[in-house]
Design a protein around this motif. Structure first.
Motif: not given
Length: 163
Positions: A32-52
């Motif tokens: 996901l990270w290497c797939d570009g900015p939209d996918s990187q935003a998805h990574v951030w959303h996962d981390f923030a929603s599951r870890l705070g």
């Protein structure tokens, strides 16, 4: 560079489903990270929603630095499969094994694996980042509901040697 050299590390060696949760997550987030900015935003959303937001930001920073070091100091570019591909490439397998080894606290082995990814002088820093990232993934996996929907799974012991 020849075609074979350009593809080195991309050969399929298994399937994502054969990995443990943390290792599978590490490969998926790398893709996901290497797939570009939209996918990187998805990574951030996962981390923030599951870890705070605070712990998510720290996990994201560790992962971002990990990816950056692999890119800047890599022995060669890491090959990866498409985000939705079920195959596991050899570089992805190495990355997953690296994260899994680091999170288990096997620092010496993790640093040895790190030298397959980056220059030896960068391996200690990469290993520290892998441990931080792996622990965040572990926390995310522990917070997730069980896959069975409440039913207990029964597994038979696997032999140490499969082939």
């Amino acid at each position: 560079m020849t075609s074979a050299q350009e593809k080195r590390g991309g050969a399929a060696v298994g399937f994502i489903t054969e990995l443990e949760d943390i290792e599978a997550a590490s490969v998926m987030y790398l893709r996901l990270w290497c797939d570009g900015p939209d996918s990187q935003a998805h990574v951030w959303h996962d981390f923030a929603s599951r870890l705070g937001p605070d712990r998510g930001r720290k996990a994201l920073k560790s992962f971002e630095d990990l990816c950056s070091l692999c890119t800047r100091h890599g022995r060669r570019p890491l090959m990866r499969h498409a985000v939705d591909c079920k195959c596991l490439g050899s570089d992805e397998s190495c990355f997953a094994n690296f994260i899994g080894t680091a999170v288990m606290g096997d620092r010496d082995d993790a640093m040895l694996i790190a030298t397959l990814l980056v220059r030896p002088d960068v391996a200690p820093l990469l290993t520290s980042l892998a441990t931080e990232f792996g622990l965040a993934l572990k926390q995310m996996c522990l917070a997730r509901p069980p896959r069975t929907g409440g039913k207990q799974e029964h597994f038979q012991a696997q032999p140490a040697t499969l082939h």
